[in-house]
Design an enzyme around this catalytic site. Structure first.
Site, mmCIF file in Angstrom:
data_model
loop_
_atom_site.group_PDB
_atom_site.id
_atom_site.type_symbol
_atom_site.label_atom_id
_atom_site.label_comp_id
_atom_site.label_asym_id
_atom_site.label_seq_id
_atom_site.Cartn_x
_atom_site.Cartn_y
_atom_site.Cartn_z
ATOM 1 N N ASN A 82 0.779 -1.245 0.000
ATOM 2 C CA ASN A 82 0.000 0.000 0.000
ATOM 3 C C ASN A 82 0.809 1.294 0.000
ATOM 4 O OD1 ASN A 82 -2.842 -0.907 0.101
ATOM 5 N ND2 ASN A 82 -2.139 -1.955 1.947
ATOM 6 N N ILE A 83 1.899 1.332 0.756
ATOM 7 C CA ILE A 83 2.464 2.645 1.085
ATOM 8 C C ILE A 83 3.207 3.368 -0.036
ATOM 9 C CG2 ILE A 83 2.619 2.177 3.579
ATOM 10 C CD1 ILE A 83 5.834 2.112 2.735
ATOM 11 N N MET A 84 3.246 2.759 -1.232
ATOM 12 C CA MET A 84 3.829 3.515 -2.348
ATOM 13 C C MET A 84 2.770 3.844 -3.395
ATOM 14 S SD MET A 84 7.690 1.945 -2.486
ATOM 15 C CE MET A 84 8.330 3.048 -3.727
ATOM 16 N N LYS A 85 1.520 3.782 -2.965
ATOM 17 C CA LYS A 85 0.434 4.167 -3.868
ATOM 18 C C LYS A 85 0.247 5.684 -3.822
ATOM 19 C CE LYS A 85 -1.729 -0.364 -3.635
ATOM 20 N NZ LYS A 85 -2.711 -1.233 -2.961
ATOM 21 N N ASN A 165 -1.588 1.194 -13.548
ATOM 22 C CA ASN A 165 -2.214 0.001 -12.989
ATOM 23 C C ASN A 165 -3.686 -0.018 -13.386
ATOM 24 O OD1 ASN A 165 -2.047 -2.323 -11.321
ATOM 25 N ND2 ASN A 165 -2.798 -1.203 -9.528
ATOM 26 N N GLU A 166 -4.102 -1.112 -14.016
ATOM 27 C CA GLU A 166 -5.532 -1.369 -14.246
ATOM 28 C C GLU A 166 -6.217 -0.287 -15.078
ATOM 29 O OE1 GLU A 166 -7.260 -2.008 -10.386
ATOM 30 O OE2 GLU A 166 -5.926 -3.663 -9.915
ATOM 31 N N ASN A 209 0.602 -2.900 -15.439
ATOM 32 C CA ASN A 209 0.161 -3.967 -14.526
ATOM 33 C C ASN A 209 -1.365 -4.049 -14.536
ATOM 34 O OD1 ASN A 209 1.072 -5.809 -12.349
ATOM 35 N ND2 ASN A 209 -0.089 -4.455 -10.967
ATOM 36 N N HIS A 245 -4.359 -12.701 -9.489
ATOM 37 C CA HIS A 245 -5.198 -13.077 -8.351
ATOM 38 C C HIS A 245 -6.147 -14.140 -8.909
ATOM 39 C CE1 HIS A 245 -3.598 -9.822 -5.981
ATOM 40 N NE2 HIS A 245 -3.857 -8.981 -6.954
ATOM 41 N N GLU A 274 1.339 -10.183 -8.518
ATOM 42 C CA GLU A 274 0.562 -10.172 -7.273
ATOM 43 C C GLU A 274 -0.046 -11.546 -7.009
ATOM 44 O OE1 GLU A 274 -2.225 -6.869 -7.264
ATOM 45 O OE2 GLU A 274 -0.779 -5.535 -8.194
ATOM 46 N N ASP A 276 -1.662 -14.819 -5.945
ATOM 47 C CA ASP A 276 -2.294 -15.587 -4.866
ATOM 48 C C ASP A 276 -3.314 -16.515 -5.511
ATOM 49 O OD1 ASP A 276 -4.303 -13.611 -5.330
ATOM 50 O OD2 ASP A 276 -3.853 -12.548 -3.462
ATOM 51 N N TRP A 322 1.407 -12.045 -3.275
ATOM 52 C CA TRP A 322 0.746 -10.880 -2.679
ATOM 53 C C TRP A 322 0.435 -11.137 -1.199
ATOM 54 C CZ3 TRP A 322 1.609 -6.505 -4.786
ATOM 55 C CH2 TRP A 322 0.913 -5.354 -4.389
HETATM 56 C C1 XIL Z 1 -4.584 -4.189 -2.225
HETATM 57 C C2 XIL Z 1 -3.890 -4.285 -0.876
HETATM 58 O O1 XIL Z 1 -3.313 -5.559 -0.732
HETATM 59 C C3 XIL Z 1 -4.890 -4.038 0.230
HETATM 60 O O2 XIL Z 1 -4.221 -4.006 1.486
HETATM 61 C C4 XIL Z 1 -5.620 -2.728 -0.012
HETATM 62 O O3 XIL Z 1 -6.626 -2.578 0.952
HETATM 63 C C5 XIL Z 1 -6.236 -2.706 -1.399
HETATM 64 O O4 XIL Z 1 -5.221 -2.939 -2.355
HETATM 65 N N1 XIL Z 1 -4.516 -5.001 -7.251
HETATM 66 C C6 XIL Z 1 -3.488 -4.149 -6.936
HETATM 67 C C7 XIL Z 1 -3.071 -4.006 -5.529
HETATM 68 O O5 XIL Z 1 -2.853 -3.610 -7.843
HETATM 69 O O6 XIL Z 1 -2.586 -2.718 -5.260
HETATM 70 C C8 XIL Z 1 -4.171 -4.352 -4.573
HETATM 71 O O7 XIL Z 1 -3.645 -4.323 -3.246
HETATM 72 C C9 XIL Z 1 -4.760 -5.699 -4.919
HETATM 73 C C10 XIL Z 1 -5.350 -5.685 -6.295
#
Ligand code: XIL
Length: 364
Positions: A82-85, A165-166, A209, A245, A274, A276, A322
């Site tokens: 999160n902290i580099m958003k 991103n997205e 991404n 994901h 990411e 999972d 992730w």
């Molecule tokens: C997620 C984080 O893991 C959470 O802690 C936060 O609440 C929401 O964002 N796609 C992304 C990531 O690009 O930044 C997201 O991370 C998950 C989906």
């Protein structure tokens, strides 16, 4: 017994062998036959990373010192969950807050890890700083400054960035997401962010991404069109991050392979950015059963194998998981259901999922 175990045992004293055997038995009871000595980062010729909480987040790596040992042992790449958003790094038009991210960059350096930056431009309402939502000045200049200041600050310390991103909306037919940036600048905001990032740190690898690009063919095709257009016009892009994901049974491994290959064929790097593997889509599990854990292991194995087989070594930007332990997965909150998508249990022992990754990396 795990084949690496045999290798590790050579040259050990009897006492050492007894210890290792005891460790293996303990690990087996925990659902894993991988001995403690197995280290993911040593098995891969590409970065093996993990997303971490940092800063003053409740689960911050800096508060959870017990987790540090595992992270330091297994991984050689970090990304901030999160902290580099945007909202964290750039909370006001003329204010950047780099302290938390600097601490993470220092941590990565101290432990010989690379740091991947995530993410310079991202759409969610809660992520876009409020001041940006109300911004009425020159959007080109504002976005350029946002990207430039951040990338320049971390130049030499962040190896690669998710620049955008997205940006793709996956409804059929796929289209650019009608985000605030799109509304203000049209699709040009994407390439402008890449150009600004490259100017600020020409050495950094720049990634686009997204999620579901490995599962929704029309979204993949749209992204490939964007890549081809960027390449034709020499917009600096070096790689694609597939968030992945994924579910234990979706998407098909054939579609995943096709997606990796399509990007690799275009000469770009590929990151699994990411990863999972969710197992409880139908909300029918109250615990991770042995059968599901084995299915998850097979799934991790086939994904990592696909990566190795479809992406040439020089184009592998790495695989990032992730999160570390199941109890801290973002998916539980996101989907409002129990989930066990990661490689480690809450007591930091490995799951069969970990063994699946090891087996893929060792070609077992
Ligand atoms: C997620 C984080 O893991 C959470 O802690 C936060 O609440 C929401 O964002 N796609 C992304 C990531 O690009 O930044 C997201 O991370 C998950 C989906």
């Amino acid at each position: 017994m795990h084949k690496l175990m045999g290798r590790a045992v050579c040259g050990l004293s009897l006492a050492g062998m007894v210890f290792l055997t005891a460790t293996a038995v303990f690990a087996a009871e925990q659902g894993s036959d991988v001995p403690d000595g197995v280290v993911l980062k040593s098995l891969a010729v590409f970065p093996v990373g993990v997303a971490v909480s940092a800063g003053d987040e409740r689960r911050s790596l800096f508060k959870k010192t017990d987790q540090q040992a595992l992270i330091n042992r297994q991984f050689n790449s970090l990304v901030a969950a999160n902290i580099m958003k945007m909202r964290y790094l750039h909370p006001a038009e003329n204010r950047f807050t780099f302290d938390d991210a600097d601490a993470l960059a220092n941590y990565a350096k101290e432990h010989g890890m690379i740091l991947h930056g995530h993410a310079l431009v991202w759409h969610p309402d809660y992520q876009v700083p409020t001041w940006m939502k109300n911004y009425s000045g020159d959007w080109d200049a504002m976005l350029n400054n946002h990207v430039e200041q951040i990338v320049r600050h971390f130049a030499g310390r962040v190896a690669s960035w998710d620049v955008a991103n997205e940006v793709i909306d996956e409804k059929v037919p796929a289209a650019y997401r009608p985000s605030l940036f799109y509304q203000k600048m049209g699709k040009s905001y994407i390439e402008k962010a890449f150009i600004a990032a490259h100017a600020a740190d020409p050495a950094a690898d720049l990634y686009y991404n997204d999620f579901n690009t490995e599962s929704v063919p029309s979204k993949l095709d749209f992204m490939l069109g964007m890549i081809d257009d960027f390449k034709a016009r020499q917009i600096p892009i070096h790689g694609i991050g597939f968030q992945m994901h994924v579910d234990v049974d979706y998407p098909s491994i054939a579609q995943i392979r096709k997606s990796f290959k399509a990007v690799a064929d275009r000469g770009l790097k590929v990151r699994i950015s990411e990863l999972d593997v969710a197992v409880n889509k139908h909300k029918n599990l109250t615990s991770l059963t042995p059968a599901v854990a084995m299915a998850q292991k097979a799934r991790y194995k086939e994904i990592v194998t696909a990566y190795l087989e479809e992406v040439p070594a020089a184009q592998r930007g790495g695989i990032t998981f992730w999160g570390v332990i199941d109890g801290e997965t973002w998916l539980s909150g996101f989907h409002k259901r129990a989930e066990w998508p990661l490689l480690f249990k809450d007591d930091y022992t490995t799951k069969p999922a970990f063994d699946g990754v090891v087996e893929a990396l060792t070609g077992k």
